[in-house]
Design a protein around this motif. Structure first.
Motif, mmCIF file in Angstrom:
data_model
loop_
_atom_site.group_PDB
_atom_site.id
_atom_site.type_symbol
_atom_site.label_atom_id
_atom_site.label_comp_id
_atom_site.label_asym_id
_atom_site.label_seq_id
_atom_site.Cartn_x
_atom_site.Cartn_y
_atom_site.Cartn_z
ATOM 1 N N MET A 1 0.674 44.765 -16.560
ATOM 2 C CA MET A 1 1.847 44.245 -15.888
ATOM 3 C C MET A 1 3.081 44.896 -16.491
ATOM 4 S SD MET A 1 2.551 40.349 -15.112
ATOM 5 C CE MET A 1 4.138 39.667 -15.220
ATOM 6 N N TYR A 2 4.008 45.233 -15.640
ATOM 7 C CA TYR A 2 5.235 45.864 -16.097
ATOM 8 C C TYR A 2 6.207 44.823 -16.651
ATOM 9 C CZ TYR A 2 3.889 50.041 -13.467
ATOM 10 O OH TYR A 2 3.243 51.144 -12.990
ATOM 11 N N SER A 3 7.028 45.257 -17.596
ATOM 12 C CA SER A 3 8.090 44.407 -18.116
ATOM 13 C C SER A 3 9.229 45.289 -18.602
ATOM 14 C CB SER A 3 7.578 43.527 -19.267
ATOM 15 O OG SER A 3 7.237 44.333 -20.380
ATOM 16 N N ILE A 4 10.378 44.673 -18.740
ATOM 17 C CA ILE A 4 11.535 45.331 -19.333
ATOM 18 C C ILE A 4 11.931 44.469 -20.529
ATOM 19 C CG2 ILE A 4 13.935 46.036 -18.985
ATOM 20 C CD1 ILE A 4 13.238 46.587 -16.046
ATOM 21 N N PRO A 5 11.855 45.027 -21.738
ATOM 22 C CA PRO A 5 12.029 44.226 -22.951
ATOM 23 C C PRO A 5 13.273 43.335 -23.000
ATOM 24 C CG PRO A 5 11.216 46.385 -23.522
ATOM 25 C CD PRO A 5 11.520 46.417 -22.049
ATOM 26 N N ILE A 6 14.411 43.802 -22.505
ATOM 27 C CA ILE A 6 15.624 42.974 -22.588
ATOM 28 C C ILE A 6 15.437 41.676 -21.815
ATOM 29 C CG2 ILE A 6 16.844 44.046 -20.642
ATOM 30 C CD1 ILE A 6 18.434 42.815 -23.933
ATOM 31 N N ILE A 7 14.695 41.721 -20.726
ATOM 32 C CA ILE A 7 14.455 40.513 -19.930
ATOM 33 C C ILE A 7 13.589 39.535 -20.713
ATOM 34 C CG2 ILE A 7 13.336 39.631 -17.830
ATOM 35 C CD1 ILE A 7 14.315 42.254 -16.460
#
Length: 85
Positions: free
Chosen positions: A1-7
């Motif tokens: 699953m994709y993620s963006i660390p700041i989120i």
């Protein structure tokens, strides 16, 4: 699953979606969680949202590091099985 660390650092997708505001023809509106999911899938966050994420991180005293705005992870889609000839 994709993620963006700041989120993830700011509490996850739902928390961030609720904290961000976008301007519309009808006035300011919260960002929809589905829109945020699309940003993650594209690997691209709109400029207005980046500004708000940076401000939110400063208010919450969350350290921003290199790569926090870059998408990480893999797709959930299963790999196609090889077909034998």
């Amino acid at each position: 699953m994709y993620s963006i660390p700041i989120i993830e650092k700011l509490g996850g997708r739902e928390a961030v979606a609720n904290a961000l505001i976008r301007q519309t023809d009808q006035g300011p509106r919260p960002v929809d969680k589905r829109a945020l999911n699309m940003w993650i899938m594209r690997g691209s966050i709109p400029g207005y949202a980046i500004k708000q994420l940076v401000q939110l991180a400063k208010r919450r005293r969350v350290r921003i590091e290199d790569g926090d705005f870059e998408r990480h992870g893999t797709s959930r889609k299963s790999k196609k099985k090889e077909v034998k000839a």
